[in-house]
Write an enzyme that holds these catalytic residues in place. Structure first.
Site, PDB file in Angstrom:
ATOM      1  N   ARG A  63      58.580  28.500  32.557  1.00  0.00           N
ATOM      2  CA  ARG A  63      58.692  29.167  33.860  1.00  0.00           C
ATOM      3  C   ARG A  63      60.154  29.560  34.118  1.00  0.00           C
ATOM      4  O   ARG A  63      60.441  30.485  34.862  1.00  0.00           O
ATOM      5  CB  ARG A  63      58.166  28.287  35.005  1.00  0.00           C
ATOM      6  CG  ARG A  63      58.363  28.935  36.386  1.00  0.00           C
ATOM      7  CD  ARG A  63      57.436  28.361  37.466  1.00  0.00           C
ATOM      8  NE  ARG A  63      57.442  26.919  37.517  1.00  0.00           N
ATOM      9  CZ  ARG A  63      58.438  26.190  38.039  1.00  0.00           C
ATOM     10  NH1 ARG A  63      59.491  26.764  38.566  1.00  0.00           N
ATOM     11  NH2 ARG A  63      58.373  24.871  38.026  1.00  0.00           N
ATOM     12  N   TYR A 116      56.619  53.953  46.405  1.00  0.00           N
ATOM     13  CA  TYR A 116      55.423  53.404  45.777  1.00  0.00           C
ATOM     14  C   TYR A 116      54.619  52.694  46.873  1.00  0.00           C
ATOM     15  O   TYR A 116      55.179  51.886  47.620  1.00  0.00           O
ATOM     16  CB  TYR A 116      55.822  52.442  44.662  1.00  0.00           C
ATOM     17  CG  TYR A 116      54.640  51.867  43.940  1.00  0.00           C
ATOM     18  CD1 TYR A 116      53.878  52.660  43.102  1.00  0.00           C
ATOM     19  CD2 TYR A 116      54.273  50.540  44.112  1.00  0.00           C
ATOM     20  CE1 TYR A 116      52.769  52.144  42.450  1.00  0.00           C
ATOM     21  CE2 TYR A 116      53.172  50.016  43.457  1.00  0.00           C
ATOM     22  CZ  TYR A 116      52.420  50.824  42.629  1.00  0.00           C
ATOM     23  OH  TYR A 116      51.331  50.311  41.988  1.00  0.00           O
ATOM     24  N   ASP A 188      64.532  51.490  42.349  1.00  0.00           N
ATOM     25  CA  ASP A 188      63.341  51.394  41.506  1.00  0.00           C
ATOM     26  C   ASP A 188      63.446  52.540  40.486  1.00  0.00           C
ATOM     27  O   ASP A 188      63.332  53.713  40.834  1.00  0.00           O
ATOM     28  CB  ASP A 188      62.083  51.528  42.374  1.00  0.00           C
ATOM     29  CG  ASP A 188      60.786  51.377  41.577  1.00  0.00           C
ATOM     30  OD1 ASP A 188      60.793  51.713  40.368  1.00  0.00           O
ATOM     31  OD2 ASP A 188      59.763  50.957  42.151  1.00  0.00           O
ATOM     32  N   LYS A 213      54.673  50.944  33.170  1.00  0.00           N
ATOM     33  CA  LYS A 213      54.666  52.394  33.051  1.00  0.00           C
ATOM     34  C   LYS A 213      55.369  52.842  31.760  1.00  0.00           C
ATOM     35  O   LYS A 213      54.923  52.501  30.688  1.00  0.00           O
ATOM     36  CB  LYS A 213      55.281  53.016  34.306  1.00  0.00           C
ATOM     37  CG  LYS A 213      54.786  52.384  35.620  1.00  0.00           C
ATOM     38  CD  LYS A 213      53.291  52.591  35.837  1.00  0.00           C
ATOM     39  CE  LYS A 213      52.718  51.716  36.957  1.00  0.00           C
ATOM     40  NZ  LYS A 213      53.417  51.740  38.224  1.00  0.00           N
TER      41      LYS A 213
HETATM   42  C1  LIG Z   1      53.563  50.960  39.347  1.00  0.00           C
HETATM   43  C2  LIG Z   1      54.791  50.942  40.145  1.00  0.00           C
HETATM   44  C3  LIG Z   1      55.242  49.774  40.789  1.00  0.00           C
HETATM   45  C4  LIG Z   1      54.461  48.464  40.749  1.00  0.00           C
HETATM   46  O1  LIG Z   1      54.351  47.950  39.471  1.00  0.00           O
HETATM   47  P1  LIG Z   1      53.143  47.001  38.971  1.00  0.00           P
HETATM   48  O2  LIG Z   1      53.503  46.745  37.554  1.00  0.00           O
HETATM   49  O3  LIG Z   1      51.870  47.755  39.161  1.00  0.00           O
HETATM   50  O4  LIG Z   1      53.175  45.769  39.822  1.00  0.00           O
HETATM   51  C5  LIG Z   1      56.434  49.836  41.485  1.00  0.00           C
HETATM   52  N1  LIG Z   1      57.144  50.982  41.570  1.00  0.00           N
HETATM   53  C6  LIG Z   1      56.731  52.126  40.984  1.00  0.00           C
HETATM   54  C7  LIG Z   1      57.562  53.357  41.121  1.00  0.00           C
HETATM   55  C8  LIG Z   1      55.555  52.156  40.254  1.00  0.00           C
HETATM   56  O5  LIG Z   1      55.154  53.297  39.685  1.00  0.00           O
END
Ligand SMILES: *Cc1c(COP(=O)(O)O)cnc(C)c1O
Length: 399
Positions: A63, A116, A188, A213
């Site tokens: 962890r 998001y 992000d 992604k």
């Molecule tokens: C998909 C996404 C998230 C969240 O990510 P998860 O892996 O689904 O928890 C956050 N920010 C952006 C821009 C995203 O495309």
């Protein structure tokens, strides 16, 4: 192993393949093994105590840290040019861990309005339960960010390009606003990936990712990452991440590391396809408008050229006949998959107003530019001709 000596920086393709290896191999293995062990034996009581005291770097418990997870952290950290990184179970875990680690009751956040969806829900509906409020503004206009700053603003949180509207925020200008105000800046970077944009180079303090992604890139694993500009910030974030348990597991890390090795290669192909598809869509009679940072008529094309190393593989476009036209296209694609998520080798299409962004009230959704005729296309690595033909036949179904 640190190979990114700033005196002789490796190319991005090389970095993706070579960063995040074990310091020494057990059997000469080339791939990083999956260390499927929850706990790690201490060679002596004294060493165990030294590890707990932070005086020895060995592993304790998964962890807190795990060798396979650490390899992935080093890989993404090298690509982002960070001081250190922490992998998390999902992208949302990366975001919530960052917020919980950095903010206290009474703090205020200024954030991009077209965020998001789940991030917006966390900031708007959940953080107020802990006494933390947010203001959402169009961060592509620095004067709006400046106006929203309050004495208790402790964090500016931006997404660029925005999802799904493909609007850019000037990272350098936003970072200098943050600095003047004594505020942290978190970005992000999921849409661009470190291959195309490294926010820390522009003055951001923290980068968060959904590894689900582009970095993993195969639509088969979820994961997240936090990269920081300083070791102090990493220590602060890692403490909360380990304590609250947002850790990634080694099997997940191994799969994502396998995907990350080909990130630059995939990105090159996908954005080459995206550029050609954006031009094709722009000339299509059934398409009203196209927004892609690589098109010279994108309102921030010059900023994209300055801030990014490429224009990415995300396109949004508006079709004729509004929602009916968009529905017709989604129900007619054959090769392109009708699904949310993005950044994989396979192209995906979706309708933000009724799917990913449906939880935003209609008025605010429209104000953020998420209109009924907008389709979001995540361009993959198929052959351009096949993608073009598929979109063409689907668009022709609009009557
Ligand atoms: C998909 C996404 C998230 C969240 O990510 P998860 O892996 O689904 O928890 C956050 N920010 C952006 C821009 C995203 O495309």
């Amino acid at each position: 192993m640190k190979k990114n000596d700033p005196a002789a920086p490796l190319g991005k393709g090389t970095q993706a393949i070579h960063e995040g290896r074990l310091p020494e191999s057990l059997y000469g293995e080339v791939s990083v093994p999956i260390f499927q062990s929850s706990t790690f034996k201490f060679p002596s009581a004294q060493e165990g105590a030294a590890r707990f005291a932070g005086e020895s770097p060995g592993f304790i418990y998964s962890r807190l840290e795990n060798p396979t997870v650490k390899a992935l952290e080093e890989n993404v950290n090298a690509m982002e040019k960070g001081a250190g990184a922490m992998a998390t179970s999902t992208g949302m875990a990366a975001i919530t861990t960052t917020l919980l680690a950095l903010l206290n009751r009474g703090d205020h956040v200024v954030s991009t309005d077209s965020l998001y969806g789940s991030t917006r829900v966390v900031l708007e509906n959940e953080m107020p339960r802990f006494g933390i409020d947010s203001t959402f503004v169009d961060t592509s206009k620095p004067e709006k960010v400046q106006k929203a700053l309050k004495p208790n603003t402790h964090l500016i949180y931006v997404e660029t390009p925005t999802n799904p509207t493909m609007i850019l925020t000037d990272l350098r200008k936003t970072a200098s606003l943050a600095q003047e105000h004594g505020t942290l800046l978190a970005v992000d970077n999921t849409f661009a990936s470190p291959c195309l944009q490294r926010p820390l180079e522009h003055g951001a303090h923290i980068v968060v990712h959904s590894l689900t992604k582009f970095i993993n890139g195969h639509s088969d694993v979820v994961g997240g990452m936090i990269v920081t500009a300083t070791e102090e910030l990493l220590t602060q974030i890692k403490r909360i991440g380990s304590l609250f348990g947002s850790t990634m597991d080694p099997h997940q890390a191994w799969l994502i590391l396998r995907g990350a090795r080909t990130l630059p290669l995939r990105m090159e192909k996908a954005q080459d396809n995206a550029m050609k598809l954006a031009a094709f869509l722009q000339s299509h009679p059934k398409v009203d408008w196209v927004r892609y940072p690589g098109l010279p008529d994108h309102p921030q094309h010059e900023l994209a050229k300055r801030q990014m190393d490429g224009f990415g593989a995300m396109i949004c476009f508006g079709v004729q006949k509004g929602l009916r036209g968009a529905t017709e296209v989604m129900d007619s694609v054959r090769l392109i998959t009708l699904a949310v998520s993005l950044g994989g080798v396979d192209s995906l299409i979706e309708h933000p107003a009724s799917m990913t962004h449906a939880s935003i009230p209609p008025k605010e959704r429209h104000a953020a530019g998420i209109v009924e005729e907008l389709l979001r296309l995540s361009v993959g690595c198929e052959d351009f001709k096949d993608l073009r033909d598929d979109l063409d036949q689907a668009l022709e179904k609009i009557s």
